[in-house]
Design an enzyme around this catalytic site. Structure first.
Site, PDB file in Angstrom:
ATOM      1  N   GLY A  61       7.707   0.917  -0.716  1.00 59.70           N
ATOM      2  CA  GLY A  61       8.342   1.371  -1.825  1.00 59.70           C
ATOM      3  C   GLY A  61       7.439   1.754  -2.634  1.00 59.70           C
ATOM      4  O   GLY A  61       6.259   1.502  -2.643  1.00 59.70           O
ATOM      5  N   VAL A  62       8.144   2.222  -4.125  1.00 60.02           N
ATOM      6  CA  VAL A  62       7.265   2.435  -5.002  1.00 60.02           C
ATOM      7  C   VAL A  62       7.274   1.424  -6.091  1.00 60.02           C
ATOM      8  O   VAL A  62       8.529   1.275  -6.429  1.00 60.02           O
ATOM      9  CB  VAL A  62       7.547   3.849  -5.784  1.00 60.02           C
ATOM     10  CG1 VAL A  62       6.611   4.158  -7.201  1.00 60.02           C
ATOM     11  CG2 VAL A  62       7.295   5.096  -4.904  1.00 60.02           C
ATOM     12  N   TYR A  96     -18.831 -10.539   0.397  1.00 57.30           N
ATOM     13  CA  TYR A  96     -18.569  -9.072  -0.112  1.00 57.30           C
ATOM     14  C   TYR A  96     -20.205  -8.618   0.344  1.00 57.30           C
ATOM     15  O   TYR A  96     -21.295  -8.853  -0.276  1.00 57.30           O
ATOM     16  CB  TYR A  96     -18.734  -9.150  -1.574  1.00 57.30           C
ATOM     17  CG  TYR A  96     -18.365  -7.828  -2.195  1.00 57.30           C
ATOM     18  CD1 TYR A  96     -17.031  -7.182  -2.349  1.00 57.30           C
ATOM     19  CD2 TYR A  96     -19.430  -7.009  -2.839  1.00 57.30           C
ATOM     20  CE1 TYR A  96     -17.004  -6.061  -3.044  1.00 57.30           C
ATOM     21  CE2 TYR A  96     -19.435  -5.869  -3.356  1.00 57.30           C
ATOM     22  CZ  TYR A  96     -18.072  -5.571  -3.499  1.00 57.30           C
ATOM     23  OH  TYR A  96     -17.993  -4.206  -4.094  1.00 57.30           O
ATOM     24  N   GLU A 110       0.751  -1.261  -0.059  1.00 59.96           N
ATOM     25  CA  GLU A 110      -0.022   0.039  -0.161  1.00 59.96           C
ATOM     26  C   GLU A 110       0.776   1.319  -0.002  1.00 59.96           C
ATOM     27  O   GLU A 110       0.503   2.172   0.772  1.00 59.96           O
ATOM     28  CB  GLU A 110      -0.869   0.181   1.101  1.00 59.96           C
ATOM     29  CG  GLU A 110      -1.946  -1.269   1.048  1.00 59.96           C
ATOM     30  CD  GLU A 110      -3.105  -1.114   2.116  1.00 59.96           C
ATOM     31  OE1 GLU A 110      -3.364  -0.009   2.430  1.00 59.96           O
ATOM     32  OE2 GLU A 110      -3.779  -2.320   2.316  1.00 59.96           O
ATOM     33  N   GLY A 111       1.882   1.244  -0.648  1.00 60.21           N
ATOM     34  CA  GLY A 111       2.648   2.398  -0.985  1.00 60.21           C
ATOM     35  C   GLY A 111       3.622   2.861   0.256  1.00 60.21           C
ATOM     36  O   GLY A 111       4.212   3.759   0.423  1.00 60.21           O
ATOM     37  N   ALA A 112       3.588   2.039   1.272  1.00 57.39           N
ATOM     38  CA  ALA A 112       4.449   2.490   2.637  1.00 57.39           C
ATOM     39  C   ALA A 112       5.698   1.948   2.525  1.00 57.39           C
ATOM     40  O   ALA A 112       6.581   2.261   3.341  1.00 57.39           O
ATOM     41  CB  ALA A 112       3.454   1.717   3.731  1.00 57.39           C
TER      42      ALA A 112
HETATM   43  C1  LIG Z   1     -16.071   1.105  -7.795  1.00 58.05           C
HETATM   44  C2  LIG Z   1     -14.844   0.616  -7.294  1.00 58.05           C
HETATM   45  C3  LIG Z   1     -14.947  -0.841  -7.721  1.00 58.05           C
HETATM   46  C4  LIG Z   1     -13.685  -1.647  -7.251  1.00 58.05           C
HETATM   47  N1  LIG Z   1     -13.846  -2.854  -7.481  1.00 58.05           N
HETATM   48  C5  LIG Z   1     -12.685  -3.546  -6.852  1.00 58.05           C
HETATM   49  C6  LIG Z   1     -12.694  -4.866  -7.351  1.00 58.05           C
HETATM   50  O1  LIG Z   1     -13.368  -5.652  -8.053  1.00 58.05           O
HETATM   51  N2  LIG Z   1     -11.776  -5.697  -7.000  1.00 58.05           N
HETATM   52  C7  LIG Z   1     -10.733  -4.889  -6.151  1.00 58.05           C
HETATM   53  O2  LIG Z   1      -9.639  -5.697  -5.838  1.00 58.05           O
HETATM   54  N3  LIG Z   1     -10.651  -3.840  -5.714  1.00 58.05           N
HETATM   55  C8  LIG Z   1     -11.702  -2.954  -6.248  1.00 58.05           C
HETATM   56  N4  LIG Z   1     -11.879  -1.587  -5.935  1.00 58.05           N
HETATM   57  C9  LIG Z   1     -10.682  -1.183  -5.130  1.00 58.05           C
HETATM   58  C10 LIG Z   1      -9.507  -0.466  -5.874  1.00 58.05           C
HETATM   59  O3  LIG Z   1      -9.688  -0.249  -7.225  1.00 58.05           O
HETATM   60  C11 LIG Z   1      -8.260  -1.270  -5.956  1.00 58.05           C
HETATM   61  O4  LIG Z   1      -7.896  -1.252  -4.581  1.00 58.05           O
HETATM   62  C12 LIG Z   1      -7.123  -1.001  -6.850  1.00 58.05           C
HETATM   63  O5  LIG Z   1      -6.377  -1.963  -6.754  1.00 58.05           O
HETATM   64  C13 LIG Z   1      -6.576   0.310  -6.750  1.00 58.05           C
HETATM   65  O6  LIG Z   1      -5.742   0.505  -7.790  1.00 58.05           O
HETATM   66  P1  LIG Z   1      -5.382   2.116  -8.064  1.00 58.05           P
HETATM   67  O7  LIG Z   1      -4.446   1.884  -9.188  1.00 58.05           O
HETATM   68  O8  LIG Z   1      -6.508   2.811  -8.245  1.00 58.05           O
HETATM   69  O9  LIG Z   1      -4.485   2.401  -6.760  1.00 58.05           O
HETATM   70  P2  LIG Z   1      -4.613   3.561  -5.695  1.00 58.05           P
HETATM   71  O10 LIG Z   1      -6.033   3.490  -5.503  1.00 58.05           O
HETATM   72  O11 LIG Z   1      -4.119   4.760  -6.499  1.00 58.05           O
HETATM   73  O12 LIG Z   1      -3.568   3.171  -4.654  1.00 58.05           O
HETATM   74  C14 LIG Z   1      -4.081   1.892  -3.853  1.00 58.05           C
HETATM   75  C15 LIG Z   1      -3.048   1.805  -2.916  1.00 58.05           C
HETATM   76  O13 LIG Z   1      -1.869   1.331  -3.614  1.00 58.05           O
HETATM   77  C16 LIG Z   1      -1.012   2.359  -3.485  1.00 58.05           C
HETATM   78  N5  LIG Z   1       0.003   2.381  -4.804  1.00 58.05           N
HETATM   79  C17 LIG Z   1      -0.618   2.678  -5.983  1.00 58.05           C
HETATM   80  N6  LIG Z   1       0.031   2.407  -6.855  1.00 58.05           N
HETATM   81  C18 LIG Z   1       1.241   2.044  -6.261  1.00 58.05           C
HETATM   82  C19 LIG Z   1       2.810   1.769  -6.727  1.00 58.05           C
HETATM   83  N7  LIG Z   1       2.861   1.986  -7.959  1.00 58.05           N
HETATM   84  N8  LIG Z   1       3.553   1.604  -5.960  1.00 58.05           N
HETATM   85  C20 LIG Z   1       3.382   1.384  -4.626  1.00 58.05           C
HETATM   86  N9  LIG Z   1       2.249   1.783  -3.825  1.00 58.05           N
HETATM   87  C21 LIG Z   1       1.088   1.945  -4.863  1.00 58.05           C
HETATM   88  C22 LIG Z   1      -1.493   3.529  -3.026  1.00 58.05           C
HETATM   89  O14 LIG Z   1      -0.461   4.301  -2.348  1.00 58.05           O
HETATM   90  C23 LIG Z   1      -2.534   3.078  -2.104  1.00 58.05           C
HETATM   91  O15 LIG Z   1      -2.106   2.718  -0.804  1.00 58.05           O
HETATM   92  C24 LIG Z   1     -12.742  -0.867  -6.540  1.00 58.05           C
HETATM   93  C25 LIG Z   1     -12.945   0.478  -6.445  1.00 58.05           C
HETATM   94  C26 LIG Z   1     -14.010   1.072  -6.823  1.00 58.05           C
HETATM   95  C27 LIG Z   1     -14.044   2.577  -6.559  1.00 58.05           C
END
Ligand SMILES: Cc1cc2nc3c(=O)[nH]c(=O)nc-3n(C[C@H](O)[C@H](O)[C@H](O)COP(=O)(O)OP(=O)(O)OC[C@H]3O[C@@H](n4cnc5c(N)ncnc54)[C@H](O)[C@@H]3O)c2cc1C
Ligand SMILES: Cc1cc2nc3c(=O)[nH]c(=O)nc-3n(C[C@H](O)[C@H](O)[C@H](O)COP(=O)(O)OP(=O)(O)OC[C@H]3O[C@@H](n4cnc5c(N)ncnc54)[C@H](O)[C@@H]3O)c2cc1C
Lengths: 543, 543
Positions: free
Chosen positions: B275-276, B459, B271-273
């Site tokens: 490393g990137v 869920y 969760e970004g904590a």
């Molecule tokens: C409408 C809706 C539907 C969803 N459906 C699902 C689903 O079906 N299944 C599911 O698993 N999730 C679902 N989610 C949750 C979300 O989409 C997931 O958690 C997704 O994996 C987040 O990806 P993101 O690229 O948007 O990451 P972000 O929201 O930008 O980041 C999520 C976390 O990852 C970290 N992060 C992001 N990129 C990196 C990187 N490159 N390196 C290190 N850390 C990073 C961020 O700091 C943050 O802690 C849903 C969300 C919404 C709003």
């Protein structure tokens, strides 16, 4: 539940007294495979007996009541007899066996402790941290990578092997969820027996099955015989209970989670350095009702690889999908009539009642079609059966070979499909070049033991016959050539044996400084005094 | 490759401008499901426009040339416009959307940085560590757990959202090994497009697919729509490349290993904590040639659970195996003629050419037999299709509902089969008891989204209509009741959403102090200055 209790384990060889091959079998071997490896009857030297060992005095002495001063409230067993110290002096790699059978270069633990329960483990950890004594968590002691060797820096005030054999048994079975809570010291056959009586099975069969434990499998990330279907041990662990010097860590008993990084993964493969695994919740299987097996002959290893790759990439995971290269096949079928040269694929399926028959039939037909498409020719299953029997008895033969001056050991790794053929060539080349230094006899055999959609494991066996007093040095030298080749070709140091003390000098080269720093930090957090299995992962002197 | 580039993302809602439901669709909704939830036309309040927000001045100011003083050699984009700051002000949970649409209780990053390459990420990390500035790695920003909220302690001198969108694209495809190296900022549709042009697929479809990235999936341990077959994201990650404040960490590109604990697992779910994540090697699939789907009606949830359990325990993993409880089924098929009450199972298979047809037929027959054996009755696939369309459009509807004063959100967890039915009851009970405090309208729906041999995910969707000014407070209160119920019943805080800032106060209660100490140690080793996403895992003020 006590397959071990009734038997005596060899302190200096594989397995149990009385289960090793008898004199006639040894004689037959000399005349068949022995000839191939240049062995003669007069090469035989009998191993050093227990009373021929020179054990240094133990630094940790038991008092008159058999207690260890300073270890409060310990309810388990403590043992410091020569047999116990020798039994725990080394794992069971070829290098270990050479040292054990020749009585050279051995280190002995000062004491062996058998905790009776988890509280006892905590007490040992407290004692060790307070007195700077090293603890070596030990399951079956079958490590082939120096995982339980009592070889620690001089700054420790002693070494205790913590043998978890008394922490055994199945605690609870959750039938609906097909899982069981099992104590870490449970040996393979004991686990199987209990589960079978409940109509269940675990289906994890390392070749060391009879002398290895649930905790050791998890700590070393073991892989079983049927792992192409069931996966390595990590896929079968639902949750873990670990005792660390900083207290208990217990992971959630859930099938999956996204609640931060998976804490189980810190301990799976932790090789005794981060905590003592005391219990695991294991995912179970149902025992197969029947098996179906056959074999395919391929012109070369590349064709066989192609077949294996296509099978797993078609989503078919036969429990047995073991490809022997042309050299390993030659040795495996040595003296058997009608076997032509080439690579050989063992293909085996298991049918689970009541519903598996049709699915296996479809998979069988597709897999065999893919074998034929890759140029394979089906051969009668007789040879297949022979191989399977050998698999179980094989470990005992290593002792016989060592007594005849032969060095036989294995090295295993994993790589992507796109690199597998080249890796085999490179490792063969590297091993041969190194073996030439030591021996006129030199063999390298290779097999694929586990296949994945993205790659496979390669399992090498090397055989040499160095000068008698150089057996260990030759073994180590050749083994290191293998590690070098793995690293140079982007493969991993181990697919299922772990890394122990033998790989510690190479560990950072595989993983890089960031990984090592993180692992050190984990260790410092869980084991601040550094008493748990010092010397694995980080080269001795550094940890 | 730029599904995003041509489109404008809503800063205060789901998805892209122009793809939200139009006025007629909203009107239809009000008259159907809206009625069920007690919604009237006059409930509608339009969301606060961007220029209605009060943004605090940014603490990190760009100079005249658009550069950030102290950030040397950065080649990417830096943005501090109100739109950019608002777009990164929150994730996309219902609580986030309530705040975004009402313009209340928002925090804004001081700056948004779009690194052009990995070097840029390193530069940002150096800058942040030197100046004690918090960095929030951001993928699609679709977190539903407060994962990208720029909410950090006052001791930080500023917050930069590090948006990885420009680190995108497929770097290399290894066809034989069915894997690809992909940059972390790649959005779902972009990944799919590239792979499809190569005859390959990834088959990871979270509902947030269109607005989420590879890096975000890995960092949050996401689960896709077809994950009962393909597994959650962790099973698809072969290796990772991560930039930490202590340098790069790159895990070995091998299918499996036993070389110590699996280093990938430290970053999957990090969760970004820690490393990137900049790149990942992903295991690929081949696109299915056709699909086969049907549905089964069960008298109750328990019967449906039984069917699902038996299917996966027979070794059958249909990509779609989604069980709606009687309440969720009622809502899903609301207004549809001929649907009787009961639980409903969506069962879907995919056929891969050239060889999958027979295997799918056998699995199909066995799975449907098991459904019937558990009391299921097959229903025409029309309803199935309807559900699938809804799945894709659904996220846009949350915004509409919030504008009408409805609070709709989801909570998800996983547990063993032996606990699943009781857990659903307990969570329903806990949510209802809490919702009563806030709302006369109260619904709890539940579905099984992923099934494993040892258990499943549950869920939950909850719906309430609290007083207008208490929407956020009610949301948080009800959500917390859910977390409490998960913890009390041995389930996990999340099966696939991650934990972010929303779960941080509960994190240690799930995992215990030993796990938390170890995770803190990992963080301290990799991010000694504590600049990476402070506030996740460890309650703010503590980290
Ligand atoms: C409408 C809706 C539907 C969803 N459906 C699902 C689903 O079906 N299944 C599911 O698993 N999730 C679902 N989610 C949750 C979300 O989409 C997931 O958690 C997704 O994996 C987040 O990806 P993101 O690229 O948007 O990451 P972000 O929201 O930008 O980041 C999520 C976390 O990852 C970290 N992060 C992001 N990129 C990196 C990187 N490159 N390196 C290190 N850390 C990073 C961020 O700091 C943050 O802690 C849903 C969300 C919404 C709003
Ligand atoms: C002939 C032979 C065949 C083999 N075949 C296979 C095979 O097919 N597949 C395979 O994977 N391996 C095989 N091995 C290697 C070995 O058997 C495995 O590594 C096995 O997992 C070790 O289990 P053990 O109980 O013997 O552990 P040990 O050898 O006692 O210990 C192994 C490591 O785990 C640690 N450890 C053990 N128990 C615990 C615990 N409870 N908590 C924490 N740490 C612990 C030890 O400190 C050590 O680092 C073979 C070995 C031999 C000699």
């Amino acid at each position: 539940m006590s397959s071990w209790a009734g038997k005596v384990r060899h302190w200096n060889g594989w397995g149990y007294a009385g289960e090793e091959p008898g004199p006639e079998a040894v004689e037959r071997w000399r005349r068949s495979l022995g000839v191939l490896a240049g062995v003669r009857a007069e090469d035989y030297r009998s191993p050093v007996p227990l009373d021929g060992l020179r054990l240094p005095p133990a630094r940790l002495e038991l008092d008159g009541a058999g207690c260890l001063p300073g270890l409060q409230g310990f309810r388990g067993r403590l043992a410091a007899t020569p047999y116990e110290r020798a039994l725990h002096a080394a794992g069971r790699s070829t290098g270990d066996l050479i040292r054990l059978r020749t009585g050279t270069n051995l280190r002995f633990p000062d004491l062996v402790a058998y905790p009776a329960d988890e509280e006892d483990v905590l007490r040992l950890l407290e004692y060790a941290a307070a007195r700077q004594v090293a603890l070596i968590p030990t399951g079956g002691g079958s490590s082939v990578v120096g995982g339980i060797e009592p070889d620690v820096r001089a700054s420790y005030n002693g070494v205790i092997n913590v043998d978890l054999r008394d922490l055994r048994g199945v605690v609870a079975i959750d039938r609906a969820s097909r899982r069981a809570r099992v104590r870490a010291g449970t040996l393979g056959p004991d686990l199987e027996e209990t589960l079978r009586s409940e109509g269940l099975a675990f289906r994890h069969y390392p070749q060391s099955y009879a002398c290895s434990t649930v905790g050791g499998w998890i700590a070393a990330r073991a892989g079983g015989h049927f792992a192409t279907l069931y996966g390595k041990i990590e896929t079968a662990v639902e949750s873990l209970r670990v005792v660390t010097p900083r207290g208990r860590v217990e992971t959630r008993e859930v099938p999956q989670s996204a609640s931060g990084p998976d804490g189980k993964a810190w301990f799976i493969g932790s090789e005794g350095a981060l905590g003592v695994i005391t219990e695991a919740v294991l995912r179970l299987q149902v025992p197969p009702a029947r098996k179906r097996a056959t074999g395919f002959r391929f012109a070369g290893f590349a064709e066989g690889l192609e077949a294996v790759r296509r099978i797993v990439q078609a989503g078919i995971y036969p429990p047995v999908l073991r490809l022997l290269d042309e050299y390993e096949a030659m040795v495996a079928f040595w003296g058997r009539a009608g076997m032509e040269p080439g690579a050989f694929l063992h293909l085996g399926f298991e049918v689970t009642e009541p519903d598996g028959e049709r699915a296996v039939t479809v998979a069988w037909e597709e897999a065999t079609r893919l074998c034929r498409a890759a140029g394979g020719r089906e051969v009668p299953p007789a040879g297949v059966q022979a191989w399977r029997e050998g698999f179980v008895q094989q470990p005992y033969w290593r002792d016989v070979m060592i007594d005849h001056g032969l060095v036989v050991d294995t090295l295993e790794t994993a790589t992507a499909w796109s690199r597998a053929a080249a890796l085999r060539e490179a490792v063969r080349e590297a091993l041969f070049r190194r073996m030439e230094r030591w021996s006129a006899v030199a063999m390298v055999l290779c097999r694929v033991t586990h296949a994945y959609p993205d790659g496979c494991s390669l399992y090498f066996t090397f055989v040499l016959k160095p000068p008698r007093d150089a057996m260990w040095a030759a073994w180590r030298d050749v083994q290191q050539a293998g590690f070098e080749a793995f690293l140079a070709h982007g493969a991993t140091l181990s697919h299922h044996h772990g890394t122990g003390r033998d790989f510690a000098p190479f560990f950072e080269r595989e993983h890089g400084p960031g990984h090592v720093a993180a692992l050190r930090a984990l260790k410092a957090a869980l084991d601040p005094a550094g008493v748990l299995n010092p010397g694995v992962f980080f080269p001795a002197g550094a940890a």
